[in-house]
Scaffold this active site. Structure first.
Site, PDB file in Angstrom:
ATOM      1  N   ARG A 129      -7.056   6.156  -1.235  1.00  9.81           N
ATOM      2  CA  ARG A 129      -5.936   7.020  -0.827  1.00  9.81           C
ATOM      3  C   ARG A 129      -4.571   6.447  -1.239  1.00  9.81           C
ATOM      4  O   ARG A 129      -3.621   7.182  -1.395  1.00  9.81           O
ATOM      5  CB  ARG A 129      -5.966   7.289   0.677  1.00  9.81           C
ATOM      6  CG  ARG A 129      -5.706   6.076   1.526  1.00  9.81           C
ATOM      7  CD  ARG A 129      -5.574   6.436   2.976  1.00  9.81           C
ATOM      8  NE  ARG A 129      -6.859   6.765   3.576  1.00  9.81           N
ATOM      9  CZ  ARG A 129      -7.081   6.675   4.887  1.00  9.81           C
ATOM     10  NH1 ARG A 129      -6.114   6.325   5.702  1.00  9.81           N
ATOM     11  NH2 ARG A 129      -8.252   6.970   5.387  1.00  9.81           N
ATOM     12  N   HIS A 130      -4.466   5.127  -1.360  1.00 10.68           N
ATOM     13  CA  HIS A 130      -3.185   4.583  -1.862  1.00 10.68           C
ATOM     14  C   HIS A 130      -3.411   3.695  -3.093  1.00 10.68           C
ATOM     15  O   HIS A 130      -3.241   4.156  -4.208  1.00 10.68           O
ATOM     16  CB  HIS A 130      -2.325   3.942  -0.760  1.00 10.68           C
ATOM     17  CG  HIS A 130      -3.041   3.180   0.316  1.00 10.68           C
ATOM     18  ND1 HIS A 130      -3.871   2.131   0.041  1.00 10.68           N
ATOM     19  CD2 HIS A 130      -3.027   3.308   1.669  1.00 10.68           C
ATOM     20  CE1 HIS A 130      -4.323   1.644   1.175  1.00 10.68           C
ATOM     21  NE2 HIS A 130      -3.856   2.343   2.196  1.00 10.68           N
ATOM     22  N   THR A 188      -4.825   4.488   9.733  1.00 12.56           N
ATOM     23  CA  THR A 188      -4.696   3.084   9.307  1.00 12.56           C
ATOM     24  C   THR A 188      -5.798   2.294   9.997  1.00 12.56           C
ATOM     25  O   THR A 188      -6.510   2.843  10.849  1.00 12.56           O
ATOM     26  CB  THR A 188      -3.279   2.542   9.646  1.00 12.56           C
ATOM     27  OG1 THR A 188      -3.187   1.192   9.205  1.00 12.56           O
ATOM     28  CG2 THR A 188      -2.982   2.603  11.135  1.00 12.56           C
ATOM     29  N   GLY A 233       1.254  -3.567  12.028  1.00 12.99           N
ATOM     30  CA  GLY A 233       2.292  -2.971  12.867  1.00 12.99           C
ATOM     31  C   GLY A 233       3.496  -3.854  13.113  1.00 12.99           C
ATOM     32  O   GLY A 233       4.331  -3.535  13.967  1.00 12.99           O
ATOM     33  N   ASP A 276       0.818  -1.229   0.000  1.00 10.85           N
ATOM     34  CA  ASP A 276       0.000   0.000   0.000  1.00 10.85           C
ATOM     35  C   ASP A 276       0.847   1.273   0.000  1.00 10.85           C
ATOM     36  O   ASP A 276       0.538   2.254  -0.679  1.00 10.85           O
ATOM     37  CB  ASP A 276      -0.882   0.057   1.255  1.00 10.85           C
ATOM     38  CG  ASP A 276      -2.000  -0.967   1.235  1.00 10.85           C
ATOM     39  OD1 ASP A 276      -2.227  -1.579   0.185  1.00 10.85           O
ATOM     40  OD2 ASP A 276      -2.630  -1.150   2.296  1.00 10.85           O
ATOM     41  N   ARG A 282      -8.846   0.931  -0.520  1.00  8.14           N
ATOM     42  CA  ARG A 282      -9.731   1.693   0.374  1.00  8.14           C
ATOM     43  C   ARG A 282     -10.825   2.389  -0.418  1.00  8.14           C
ATOM     44  O   ARG A 282     -10.630   2.726  -1.588  1.00  8.14           O
ATOM     45  CB  ARG A 282      -8.920   2.744   1.150  1.00  8.14           C
ATOM     46  CG  ARG A 282      -8.196   2.158   2.327  1.00  8.14           C
ATOM     47  CD  ARG A 282      -7.594   3.252   3.185  1.00  8.14           C
ATOM     48  NE  ARG A 282      -7.138   2.724   4.444  1.00  8.14           N
ATOM     49  CZ  ARG A 282      -7.854   2.731   5.568  1.00  8.14           C
ATOM     50  NH1 ARG A 282      -9.059   3.280   5.588  1.00  8.14           N
ATOM     51  NH2 ARG A 282      -7.375   2.211   6.667  1.00  8.14           N
ATOM     52  N   GLU A 341      -7.507 -13.212  10.477  1.00 13.65           N
ATOM     53  CA  GLU A 341      -6.238 -12.498  10.651  1.00 13.65           C
ATOM     54  C   GLU A 341      -6.364 -11.721  11.947  1.00 13.65           C
ATOM     55  O   GLU A 341      -7.247 -10.861  12.092  1.00 13.65           O
ATOM     56  CB  GLU A 341      -5.955 -11.555   9.469  1.00 13.65           C
ATOM     57  CG  GLU A 341      -4.629 -10.824   9.679  1.00 13.65           C
ATOM     58  CD  GLU A 341      -4.083 -10.168   8.426  1.00 13.65           C
ATOM     59  OE1 GLU A 341      -4.279 -10.704   7.320  1.00 13.65           O
ATOM     60  OE2 GLU A 341      -3.458  -9.094   8.566  1.00 13.65           O
ATOM     61  N   GLY A 401       3.479  -4.629   5.981  1.00 12.41           N
ATOM     62  CA  GLY A 401       3.598  -3.607   4.955  1.00 12.41           C
ATOM     63  C   GLY A 401       4.466  -2.425   5.328  1.00 12.41           C
ATOM     64  O   GLY A 401       5.593  -2.262   4.842  1.00 12.41           O
ATOM     65  N   HIS A 402       3.963  -1.596   6.232  1.00 14.67           N
ATOM     66  CA  HIS A 402       4.594  -0.304   6.512  1.00 14.67           C
ATOM     67  C   HIS A 402       6.072  -0.444   6.869  1.00 14.67           C
ATOM     68  O   HIS A 402       6.923   0.279   6.338  1.00 14.67           O
ATOM     69  CB  HIS A 402       3.811   0.381   7.644  1.00 14.67           C
ATOM     70  CG  HIS A 402       4.264   1.771   7.922  1.00 14.67           C
ATOM     71  ND1 HIS A 402       4.996   2.100   9.033  1.00 14.67           N
ATOM     72  CD2 HIS A 402       4.117   2.907   7.212  1.00 14.67           C
ATOM     73  CE1 HIS A 402       5.258   3.398   9.006  1.00 14.67           C
ATOM     74  NE2 HIS A 402       4.749   3.917   7.920  1.00 14.67           N
ATOM     75  N   ARG A 436       2.890  12.663  -5.040  1.00 14.03           N
ATOM     76  CA  ARG A 436       3.299  13.618  -6.060  1.00 14.03           C
ATOM     77  C   ARG A 436       2.529  13.456  -7.362  1.00 14.03           C
ATOM     78  O   ARG A 436       2.832  14.137  -8.345  1.00 14.03           O
ATOM     79  CB  ARG A 436       4.805  13.466  -6.341  1.00 14.03           C
ATOM     80  CG  ARG A 436       5.675  13.812  -5.155  1.00 14.03           C
ATOM     81  CD  ARG A 436       5.595  15.275  -4.769  1.00 14.03           C
ATOM     82  NE  ARG A 436       6.410  16.092  -5.633  1.00 14.03           N
ATOM     83  CZ  ARG A 436       7.679  16.395  -5.417  1.00 14.03           C
ATOM     84  NH1 ARG A 436       8.273  15.964  -4.353  1.00 14.03           N
ATOM     85  NH2 ARG A 436       8.349  17.118  -6.251  1.00 14.03           N
TER      86      ARG A 436
END
Ligand code: PXP
Length: 241
Positions: free
Chosen positions: A51-52, A102, A195, A11, A47, A153, A216-217, A20
């Protein structure tokens, strides 16, 4: 020996691209690199506010990936229509709030029981593996089984934050372990996500019945320092996959 699968969530590659309005970094190119580096699946959250990840990312990823695509989506009619159109191999149903940074918590299974039941059965008719993103609570595990999900999950975000703040709680870990074993015992495949870092992933991968981690992050952030292939390889070594 236990092998934990690693799902790589891309994401935030799209977050950087969209910041950008350019075409780079390309989430598809990163996903293909993750595949080459040993990821077992690619996770994206389409989403409702886009947004991503955008619809064309989903379309391109489904076309080009050889490993399974795991689509995270809110339990809505419009998202169900999209999932049926693109047929990702896996779907993980997640709650969504417009203002959150998130995904803040697990699904409210009790409140949304009827719509979830309907969505799950329609996805399963398409032979899509369905997972529910839930809080690690026995009552939610029981309900997930009743709803016909294949997997749960477990939202481990709170546990991971404790680790990040050097506040490891054995009690929280044991509770997580107990919940995971209960889920496995009643026939659900058990995953964990949200997380995760090297440290928390290592601890959680010790829970034998957890077979998949979605990360992910931290992987995207770590890639700035050591590159995506190295970060994936490091995670795979840590979690024993
Ligand atoms: N699993 C689920 C269900 C999620 O919603 C997310 C965040 O999109 C993740 C895993 C990945 O979380 P993180 O980006 O914090 O690793």
């Amino acid at each position: 020996m236990k092998k934990t699968r690693l799902g790589v969530n891309i994401d935030h590659v799209a977050t950087v691209r969209n910041a950008r309005g350019e075409k780079y970094p390309d989430p598809l190119a990163l996903a293909l690199l993750a595949e080459k580096s040993g990821a077992h699946s690619i996770t994206i959250h389409l989403r409702e506010d886009r947004r991503h990840i955008r619809d064309y990312d989903l379309k391109n990823l489904k076309k080009k990936l050889k490993i399974p695509l795991n689509l995270e989506m809110a339990p809505t009619k419009s998202m169900l229509k999209i999932a049926i159109k693109y047929k990702p191999q896996f779907v993980c149903i997640v709650p969504e709030k417009r203002m959150e940074i998130t995904t803040e918590g697990g699904l409210n299974l009790k409140r949304d029981i009827n719509s979830l039941k309907n969505i799950i059965s329609k996805l399963k008719k398409q032979k899509i593996r369905v997972s529910l993103f839930i809080e690690p609570k026995i009552s939610d595990i029981k309900l997930s089984r009743r709803l016909g999900a294949d997997c749960v999950e477990l939202h481990v975000g709170k546990f991971c934050r404790m680790i990040n703040n050097n506040k490891y709680s054995k009690l929280t870990f044991l509770k997580l372990k107990k919940t995971a074993f209960f889920a496995k015992k009643i026939g659900l495949e058990v995953h964990a996500g949200h997380g995760l870092t090297y440290k928390s992933a290592q601890l959680i991968s010790k829970i034998y019945c957890i077979s998949e981690l979605n990360i992910g992050h931290f992987i995207v952030a770590e890639s700035l320092f050591i590159g995506l292939p190295n970060s994936i390889k490091k995670f795979k070594k840590i979690i024993g996959s």
